[in-house]
Design an enzyme around this catalytic site. Structure first.
Site, short mmCIF file in Angstrom:
data_model
loop_
_atom_site.label_atom_id
_atom_site.label_comp_id
_atom_site.label_asym_id
_atom_site.label_seq_id
_atom_site.Cartn_x
_atom_site.Cartn_y
_atom_site.Cartn_z
N LYS A 96 3.14 35.93 24.61
CA LYS A 96 4.07 37.06 24.54
C LYS A 96 5.12 36.99 25.65
O LYS A 96 5.38 37.95 26.37
CB LYS A 96 3.31 38.39 24.58
CG LYS A 96 2.34 38.53 23.40
CD LYS A 96 1.56 39.83 23.45
CE LYS A 96 0.63 39.95 22.26
NZ LYS A 96 -0.52 38.99 22.32
N ARG A 97 5.74 35.83 25.77
CA ARG A 97 6.78 35.63 26.76
C ARG A 97 8.12 36.17 26.26
O ARG A 97 8.25 36.58 25.12
CB ARG A 97 6.90 34.14 27.11
CG ARG A 97 5.62 33.51 27.68
CD ARG A 97 5.23 34.17 29.00
NE ARG A 97 4.28 33.34 29.75
CZ ARG A 97 3.00 33.61 29.95
NH1 ARG A 97 2.49 34.71 29.43
NH2 ARG A 97 2.22 32.80 30.64
#
Length: 274
Positions: A96-97
């Site tokens: 979840k960058r």
């Protein structure tokens, strides 16, 4: 891995199961704590027990980063083990960058160059220039958060603008300007039910990564009814419902049995398109 290769794996295995490797050292069987690398030992056993039943593995980075360097080593060993022994598996780095452009470029370099992973989950909140650095890698996938399975998804994702367009719908529409269905997928939580109908009106051909089946209460049947397309279009993840069903020395066999049960349900659902 191309979209067609992914579909071929689904057809061959009669499965669209992704096993989530959310490996918590406080939850793994106690006898593994004697191992030099308990996390990797656990992952290896789970992978060997389930690889013929699933088409993807999704290690969640938080569980590895929580252990510092030791966790990162276990993560890298896990990725390399999958690639060397089960090269047909689609590997998802659930990270979840998403940050300003040059920072996202470094995240992309980590997962796509250094680790050579197939895909990474990305948060879209900061917009185009936070996502496009991940899209410069041929053959790699961005899995963009769209409509998630958690209760807090209602705080922002379902809010409507003056025209009645919900935020997750805006994300789906806008992001298609950045990449097509050969390079971008979307995270859609299994608990969202008939919202899959609305999502398919906007992204009919894209693959969807679907967490929330099993421990979070999502219905596989409902997901398939409203979300499946002619190439399946679904990668359904189960983590706790497979990897933590047993804490004895027979944990791997128990996990295999749990995965077999899910795969059997998926095989039944795939009859409609195969």
């Amino acid at each position: 891995m191309t979209k067609q290769e992914l579909f071929e794996n689904i057809k061959r295995k009669k499965s669209f199961l992704c096993v989530g490797l959310d490996t918590d050292i406080k939850k793994i069987p106690e006898h593994l704590l004697k191992e030099e690398d308990p996390i990797f030992a656990f992952n290896k056993a789970i992978i060997d027990a389930t690889a013929d039943l699933c088409i993807a593995y999704k290690p969640n980075l938080a569980f590895y980063e929580s252990m510092g360097v030791k966790g990162w080593i276990a993560f890298e060993k896990t990725v390399n083990y999958i690639k060397e022994n089960y090269p047909d598996q689609f590997i998802i780095a659930d990270a979840k960058r998403g940050d300003i452009g040059n920072t996202s470029a470094m995240y992309a370099r980590t997962f796509f160059e250094e680790l050579n992973i197939d895909s990474v989950t990305v948060a879209p909140y900061m917009g185009e220039d936070s996502v496009t650095p991940f899209l410069t890698y041929e053959g790699k996938w961005v899995i963009l958060l769209a409509l998630t399975s958690n209760k807090g998804s209602h705080d922002f994702q379902l809010t409507e603008d003056a025209n009645g367009e919900r935020l997750f719908e805006k994300v789906l529409r806008k992001s298609q300007e950045w990449a097509g269905d050969e390079q971008m997928m979307y995270v859609v939580g299994a608990t969202q039910g008939r919202a899959f109908e609305d999502i398919r009106k906007i992204v009919p051909e894209h693959f969807l990564l679907v967490p929330g089946v099993g421990a979070q209460g999502g219905s596989l049947e409902e997901v398939c009814k409203y979300g499946m397309n002619k190439t399946c279009g679904l990668i359904v993840n189960s983590s706790r419902g497979i990897i933590y069903v047993d804490k004895t020395e027979n944990f791997a066999a128990a996990s295999r049995k749990a995965a077999q049960e899910v795969q059997a349900q998926m095989e039944e659902q795939l009859k409609a398109i195969l």
